[in-house]
Motif scaffolding. Structure first.
Motif, PDB file in Angstrom:
ATOM      1  N   VAL A  29       0.841  -1.206   0.000  1.00 38.18           N
ATOM      2  CA  VAL A  29       0.000   0.000   0.000  1.00 38.18           C
ATOM      3  C   VAL A  29       0.871   1.248   0.000  1.00 38.18           C
ATOM      4  CG1 VAL A  29      -1.607   1.343   1.411  1.00 38.18           C
ATOM      5  CG2 VAL A  29      -2.006  -1.084   1.061  1.00 38.18           C
ATOM      6  N   ILE A  30       1.899   1.263   0.816  1.00 38.40           N
ATOM      7  CA  ILE A  30       2.790   2.431   0.871  1.00 38.40           C
ATOM      8  C   ILE A  30       3.497   2.623  -0.461  1.00 38.40           C
ATOM      9  CG2 ILE A  30       4.911   3.307   1.941  1.00 38.40           C
ATOM     10  CD1 ILE A  30       3.893   1.993   4.554  1.00 38.40           C
ATOM     11  N   PHE A  31       3.990   1.526  -1.065  1.00 40.58           N
ATOM     12  CA  PHE A  31       4.651   1.655  -2.367  1.00 40.58           C
ATOM     13  C   PHE A  31       3.669   2.115  -3.449  1.00 40.58           C
ATOM     14  CE2 PHE A  31       6.125  -0.017  -6.454  1.00 40.58           C
ATOM     15  CZ  PHE A  31       7.329   0.657  -6.526  1.00 40.58           C
ATOM     16  N   THR A  32       2.435   1.641  -3.407  1.00 40.76           N
ATOM     17  CA  THR A  32       1.440   2.050  -4.386  1.00 40.76           C
ATOM     18  C   THR A  32       1.113   3.531  -4.246  1.00 40.76           C
ATOM     19  OG1 THR A  32       0.500  -0.170  -4.415  1.00 40.76           O
ATOM     20  CG2 THR A  32      -0.874   1.585  -5.293  1.00 40.76           C
ATOM     21  N   ILE A  33       1.009   4.019  -3.023  1.00 40.68           N
ATOM     22  CA  ILE A  33       0.754   5.446  -2.815  1.00 40.68           C
ATOM     23  C   ILE A  33       1.916   6.283  -3.335  1.00 40.68           C
ATOM     24  CG2 ILE A  33       0.508   7.230  -1.040  1.00 40.68           C
ATOM     25  CD1 ILE A  33      -1.119   5.161   0.574  1.00 40.68           C
ATOM     26  N   ILE A  34       3.141   5.851  -3.046  1.00 41.97           N
ATOM     27  CA  ILE A  34       4.311   6.576  -3.546  1.00 41.97           C
ATOM     28  C   ILE A  34       4.350   6.538  -5.075  1.00 41.97           C
ATOM     29  CG2 ILE A  34       6.841   6.524  -3.635  1.00 41.97           C
ATOM     30  CD1 ILE A  34       6.748   5.600  -0.681  1.00 41.97           C
ATOM     31  N   ALA A  35       4.043   5.373  -5.653  1.00 40.25           N
ATOM     32  CA  ALA A  35       4.024   5.261  -7.118  1.00 40.25           C
ATOM     33  C   ALA A  35       2.953   6.159  -7.721  1.00 40.25           C
ATOM     34  CB  ALA A  35       3.793   3.804  -7.530  1.00 40.25           C
ATOM     35  N   LEU A  36       1.799   6.240  -7.068  1.00 36.93           N
ATOM     36  CA  LEU A  36       0.729   7.107  -7.563  1.00 36.93           C
ATOM     37  C   LEU A  36       1.144   8.567  -7.540  1.00 36.93           C
ATOM     38  CD1 LEU A  36      -2.223   7.526  -8.449  1.00 36.93           C
ATOM     39  CD2 LEU A  36      -2.803   7.625  -6.028  1.00 36.93           C
ATOM     40  N   VAL A  37       1.724   9.007  -6.435  1.00 37.91           N
ATOM     41  CA  VAL A  37       2.150  10.405  -6.323  1.00 37.91           C
ATOM     42  C   VAL A  37       3.244  10.723  -7.331  1.00 37.91           C
ATOM     43  CG1 VAL A  37       3.300  12.047  -4.790  1.00 37.91           C
ATOM     44  CG2 VAL A  37       1.428  10.648  -3.926  1.00 37.91           C
ATOM     45  N   LEU A  38       4.249   9.861  -7.449  1.00 38.66           N
ATOM     46  CA  LEU A  38       5.331  10.116  -8.401  1.00 38.66           C
ATOM     47  C   LEU A  38       4.852  10.065  -9.844  1.00 38.66           C
ATOM     48  CD1 LEU A  38       8.292   8.220  -6.730  1.00 38.66           C
ATOM     49  CD2 LEU A  38       7.950  10.688  -6.907  1.00 38.66           C
ATOM     50  N   THR A  39       3.899   9.171 -10.148  1.00 37.48           N
ATOM     51  CA  THR A  39       3.344   9.107 -11.504  1.00 37.48           C
ATOM     52  C   THR A  39       2.584  10.379 -11.835  1.00 37.48           C
ATOM     53  OG1 THR A  39       3.174   6.706 -11.365  1.00 37.48           O
ATOM     54  CG2 THR A  39       1.841   7.798 -13.045  1.00 37.48           C
TER      55      THR A  39
END
Length: 89
Positions: free
Chosen positions: A13-23
């Motif tokens: 979940v944390i990696f997905t949130i970071i990936a979403l923000v960076l994307t």
């Protein structure tokens, strides 16, 4: 085993949130991060997170009625893989 699956789920979940923000930051040209200039990394992180959460819900399931939530996670993961296969990224 249950704690390890739960920990992996929250890491996903944390990696997905970071990936979403960076994307989003890269897509709207606020910054440039090499691997986040399309939705491919975000799709992989959603797929991995949904599969981990499906496994997590299967382990913590208390009765047969709670089968809907892991099936929903697997359907979301399969839909994500379908879009990746169709090259929508």
């Amino acid at each position: 085993m249950k704690k390890a699956i739960s920990l992996l789920g929250w890491i996903g979940v944390i990696f997905t949130i970071i990936a979403l923000v960076l994307t989003l930051l890269t897509t709207y040209h606020f910054t440039y991060v090499k691997y986040f200039n399309d939705y491919y990394t975000l799709q992989w992180s959603i797929f991995g997170t949904m599969m981990i959460w499906a496994a997590n819900m299967m382990v913590f399931r208390t009765n047969f009625k709670n089968i809907v939530y892991p099936i929903t996670c697997v359907i979301i993961a399969c839909a994500t893989m379908f879009f990746m296969y169709m090259k929508v990224y």
